[in-house]
Design a protein around this motif. Structure first.
Motif, PDB file in Angstrom:
ATOM      1  N   LEU A   1       0.360   3.556  11.551  1.00 22.16           N
ATOM      2  CA  LEU A   1      -0.480   3.538  12.754  1.00 22.16           C
ATOM      3  C   LEU A   1      -1.714   2.659  12.567  1.00 22.16           C
ATOM      4  O   LEU A   1      -2.161   2.005  13.518  1.00 22.16           O
ATOM      5  N   ALA A   2      -2.249   2.631  11.344  1.00 19.63           N
ATOM      6  CA  ALA A   2      -3.449   1.828  11.100  1.00 19.63           C
ATOM      7  C   ALA A   2      -3.125   0.343  11.005  1.00 19.63           C
ATOM      8  O   ALA A   2      -3.725  -0.485  11.703  1.00 19.63           O
ATOM      9  N   LEU A   3      -2.170  -0.017  10.136  1.00 16.65           N
ATOM     10  CA  LEU A   3      -1.918  -1.423   9.825  1.00 16.65           C
ATOM     11  C   LEU A   3      -0.945  -2.105  10.779  1.00 16.65           C
ATOM     12  O   LEU A   3      -0.997  -3.324  10.947  1.00 16.65           O
ATOM     13  N   LEU A   4      -0.056  -1.330  11.395  1.00 18.27           N
ATOM     14  CA  LEU A   4       0.929  -1.945  12.287  1.00 18.27           C
ATOM     15  C   LEU A   4       0.615  -1.736  13.760  1.00 18.27           C
ATOM     16  O   LEU A   4       1.273  -2.334  14.619  1.00 18.27           O
ATOM     17  N   VAL A   5      -0.391  -0.901  14.061  1.00 19.48           N
ATOM     18  CA  VAL A   5      -0.743  -0.663  15.463  1.00 19.48           C
ATOM     19  C   VAL A   5      -2.219  -0.950  15.723  1.00 19.48           C
ATOM     20  O   VAL A   5      -2.563  -1.869  16.478  1.00 19.48           O
TER      21      VAL A   5
ATOM     22  N   GLY B   1       0.808  -1.208   0.000  1.00 19.28           N
ATOM     23  CA  GLY B   1       0.000   0.000   0.000  1.00 19.28           C
ATOM     24  C   GLY B   1       0.843   1.260   0.000  1.00 19.28           C
ATOM     25  O   GLY B   1       0.550   2.215  -0.732  1.00 19.28           O
ATOM     26  N   LEU B   2       1.901   1.276   0.798  1.00 21.93           N
ATOM     27  CA  LEU B   2       2.770   2.447   0.853  1.00 21.93           C
ATOM     28  C   LEU B   2       3.482   2.655  -0.478  1.00 21.93           C
ATOM     29  O   LEU B   2       3.673   3.791  -0.921  1.00 21.93           O
ATOM     30  N   PHE B   3       3.858   1.560  -1.127  1.00 18.10           N
ATOM     31  CA  PHE B   3       4.509   1.660  -2.433  1.00 18.10           C
ATOM     32  C   PHE B   3       3.554   2.227  -3.479  1.00 18.10           C
ATOM     33  O   PHE B   3       3.926   3.090  -4.282  1.00 18.10           O
ATOM     34  N   VAL B   4       2.319   1.758  -3.461  1.00 14.81           N
ATOM     35  CA  VAL B   4       1.342   2.205  -4.448  1.00 14.81           C
ATOM     36  C   VAL B   4       0.973   3.670  -4.232  1.00 14.81           C
ATOM     37  O   VAL B   4       0.906   4.464  -5.182  1.00 14.81           O
ATOM     38  N   ILE B   5       0.727   4.022  -2.979  1.00  9.88           N
ATOM     39  CA  ILE B   5       0.315   5.390  -2.663  1.00  9.88           C
ATOM     40  C   ILE B   5       1.486   6.363  -2.752  1.00  9.88           C
ATOM     41  O   ILE B   5       1.336   7.518  -3.141  1.00  9.88           O
ATOM     42  N   GLY B   6       2.661   5.881  -2.405  1.00  9.42           N
ATOM     43  CA  GLY B   6       3.832   6.742  -2.303  1.00  9.42           C
ATOM     44  C   GLY B   6       4.280   6.815  -0.863  1.00  9.42           C
ATOM     45  O   GLY B   6       3.452   6.790   0.058  1.00  9.42           O
TER      46      GLY B   6
ATOM     47  N   PHE C   1      11.354   8.445  16.838  1.00 11.45           N
ATOM     48  CA  PHE C   1      11.577   7.288  17.699  1.00 11.45           C
ATOM     49  C   PHE C   1      10.288   6.517  17.931  1.00 11.45           C
ATOM     50  O   PHE C   1      10.248   5.291  17.842  1.00 11.45           O
ATOM     51  N   VAL C   2       9.201   7.241  18.200  1.00 13.03           N
ATOM     52  CA  VAL C   2       7.927   6.575  18.468  1.00 13.03           C
ATOM     53  C   VAL C   2       7.360   5.945  17.208  1.00 13.03           C
ATOM     54  O   VAL C   2       6.990   4.757  17.187  1.00 13.03           O
ATOM     55  N   VAL C   3       7.290   6.720  16.128  1.00 12.90           N
ATOM     56  CA  VAL C   3       6.656   6.248  14.894  1.00 12.90           C
ATOM     57  C   VAL C   3       7.463   5.133  14.233  1.00 12.90           C
ATOM     58  O   VAL C   3       6.889   4.202  13.659  1.00 12.90           O
ATOM     59  N   ASN C   4       8.778   5.217  14.313  1.00 11.97           N
ATOM     60  CA  ASN C   4       9.609   4.224  13.640  1.00 11.97           C
ATOM     61  C   ASN C   4      10.086   3.133  14.590  1.00 11.97           C
ATOM     62  O   ASN C   4       9.706   1.973  14.452  1.00 11.97           O
ATOM     63  N   ALA C   5      10.917   3.492  15.562  1.00 18.77           N
ATOM     64  CA  ALA C   5      11.499   2.460  16.421  1.00 18.77           C
ATOM     65  C   ALA C   5      10.448   1.711  17.225  1.00 18.77           C
ATOM     66  O   ALA C   5      10.376   0.477  17.203  1.00 18.77           O
ATOM     67  N   VAL C   6       9.614   2.427  17.963  1.00 17.63           N
ATOM     68  CA  VAL C   6       8.650   1.776  18.855  1.00 17.63           C
ATOM     69  C   VAL C   6       7.630   0.973  18.059  1.00 17.63           C
ATOM     70  O   VAL C   6       7.408  -0.224  18.321  1.00 17.63           O
ATOM     71  N   VAL C   7       6.986   1.616  17.090  1.00 13.33           N
ATOM     72  CA  VAL C   7       5.947   0.930  16.322  1.00 13.33           C
ATOM     73  C   VAL C   7       6.511  -0.285  15.589  1.00 13.33           C
ATOM     74  O   VAL C   7       5.949  -1.386  15.651  1.00 13.33           O
ATOM     75  N   GLU C   8       7.619  -0.106  14.897  1.00 12.51           N
ATOM     76  CA  GLU C   8       8.159  -1.201  14.087  1.00 12.51           C
ATOM     77  C   GLU C   8       8.674  -2.356  14.944  1.00 12.51           C
ATOM     78  O   GLU C   8       8.473  -3.528  14.602  1.00 12.51           O
ATOM     79  N   GLU C   9       9.340  -2.048  16.042  1.00 11.36           N
ATOM     80  CA  GLU C   9       9.881  -3.142  16.856  1.00 11.36           C
ATOM     81  C   GLU C   9       8.768  -3.917  17.559  1.00 11.36           C
ATOM     82  O   GLU C   9       8.859  -5.140  17.702  1.00 11.36           O
ATOM     83  N   PHE C  10       7.725  -3.222  17.989  1.00 10.54           N
ATOM     84  CA  PHE C  10       6.609  -3.959  18.566  1.00 10.54           C
ATOM     85  C   PHE C  10       5.950  -4.836  17.510  1.00 10.54           C
ATOM     86  O   PHE C  10       5.633  -6.000  17.784  1.00 10.54           O
TER      87      PHE C  10
ATOM     88  N   ALA D   1       0.832   9.555   4.352  1.00  9.42           N
ATOM     89  CA  ALA D   1       0.537   8.147   4.069  1.00  9.42           C
ATOM     90  C   ALA D   1       1.399   7.215   4.914  1.00  9.42           C
ATOM     91  O   ALA D   1       0.915   6.206   5.443  1.00  9.42           O
ATOM     92  N   HIS D   2       2.680   7.559   5.073  1.00  6.43           N
ATOM     93  CA  HIS D   2       3.596   6.700   5.822  1.00  6.43           C
ATOM     94  C   HIS D   2       3.149   6.523   7.263  1.00  6.43           C
ATOM     95  O   HIS D   2       2.968   5.402   7.753  1.00  6.43           O
ATOM     96  N   THR D   3       2.940   7.645   7.942  1.00  9.99           N
ATOM     97  CA  THR D   3       2.575   7.572   9.366  1.00  9.99           C
ATOM     98  C   THR D   3       1.176   7.008   9.565  1.00  9.99           C
ATOM     99  O   THR D   3       0.957   6.154  10.440  1.00  9.99           O
ATOM    100  N   LEU D   4       0.222   7.469   8.772  1.00 12.09           N
ATOM    101  CA  LEU D   4      -1.150   6.981   8.932  1.00 12.09           C
ATOM    102  C   LEU D   4      -1.244   5.490   8.619  1.00 12.09           C
ATOM    103  O   LEU D   4      -1.924   4.737   9.326  1.00 12.09           O
ATOM    104  N   GLY D   5      -0.575   5.063   7.551  1.00 10.12           N
ATOM    105  CA  GLY D   5      -0.587   3.644   7.210  1.00 10.12           C
ATOM    106  C   GLY D   5       0.052   2.796   8.290  1.00 10.12           C
ATOM    107  O   GLY D   5      -0.440   1.712   8.632  1.00 10.12           O
TER     108      GLY D   5
END
Length: 290
Positions: free
Chosen positions: A118-122, A102-107, A194-203, A112-116
């Motif tokens: 937070l929606a799909l990974l959180v 989805g991120l690739f298609v949308i850009g 840190f929150v959007v990338n490290a915390v979200v992705e590692e969880f 899009a990056h943060t919302l996607g």
């Protein structure tokens, strides 16, 4: 609720692990063959480095984790059957793929990056896992033995990785971003990142996805799966427009670090080493490098 070491029948585990290794080797060979062995190392810069410079710190960190004494016998704690772990693992894999595609298609830009993310990974995983009434049981630590080695072991491994990644000739160039903004803006940028990338992705990729995949397939297949899926979403933010090269670059650039992070989690079941490594990767690049 019973405990399991996360071991699976040999053939599925071997096939997944071998497939991941093959994907990495083919990606590296493709980049060399096409003259693209210099890869982008950050979405914030168009500069490139030879791909092997990203491998050495990760491999040294993996070796440190392997050679240090185990704190005990870490185990995956979950249900008596692997069926629940398999179902949740597949659902999380689907979400990871949906985020990357989805991120690739949308850009890969904002919002899009943060919302996607937070929606799909959180949000969706939390609803899914809450409805399954697991309450963290698939990733709860079950480690016995020396508390001392559980405390200092990951610190040593992270230090080995950090010295090579940031304080050696292998260190990638930094940027002058920190000198161009006010201190408060710099702090806010680092904190939000840190929150959007490290915390979200590692969880998501390690604590949730890897743990459930390990309960289903075993440790190394789970590390491979989580590392490849974590690598793939970076195509959207670090791509050049050549999909084949971009996929190969994402794998060879990020998968080794993903394996290091996955091995740290599987060995120690502690979040702080993952957040330290991931946070450093994102933050240090904002400062002028050597």
């Amino acid at each position: 609720m019973t405990s399991s070491t996360g071991r699976a029948r040999p053939w599925p585990a071997v096939l997944v692990t071998a497939g991941g290794l093959l994907a990495f080797l083919v990606s590296a060979a493709w980049l060399v063959a096409t003259g693209n062995s210099a890869v982008r190392y950050s979405a914030d810069s168009v500069e490139t480095v030879e791909m092997w410079r990203r491998w050495v710190p990760a491999l040294a960190g993996i070796a440190a984790v392997r050679l240090l004494p185990l704190p005990g016998r870490p185990a995956v704690v979950g249900p008596s059957s692997t069926s629940a772990a398999r179902l949740e693992s597949l659902a999380l894999v689907a979400l990871a793929l949906a985020f990357a595609v989805g991120l690739f298609v949308i850009g890969g830009g904002e919002p899009a990056h943060t919302l996607g993310k937070l929606a799909l990974l959180v949000a969706v995983p939390l609803v899914l896992l809450r409805r399954r009434r697991r309450r963290g049981t698939a990733w709860r630590a079950a480690v016995t033995g020396s508390a001392i080695w559980r405390a200092i072991g990951p610190a040593i491994a992270v230090a080995v990785w950090g010295l090579l990644a940031f304080a050696s000739p292998l260190a990638v160039p930094g940027s002058d971003y920190a000198s161009t903004v006010a201190p408060l803006e710099l702090v806010a940028t680092i904190a939000v990142g840190f929150v959007v990338n490290a915390v979200v992705e590692e969880f998501f990729y390690r604590r949730w996805l890897l743990s459930r995949t390990q309960a289903w397939l075993g440790m190394w297949p789970a590390i491979v799966v989580s590392s490849l899926l974590w690598s793939l979403w970076h195509v959207a933010i670090q791509g050049t427009g050549d999909l084949g090269v971009d996929l190969a670059s994402a794998v060879v650039t990020h998968a080794p670090t993903g394996v290091f992070l996955g091995y740290l989690w599987s060995r120690y079941r502690l979040m702080w080493p993952l957040l330290a490594v991931h946070g450093a990767l994102n933050a240090v690049g904002l400062f002028t490098g050597s």
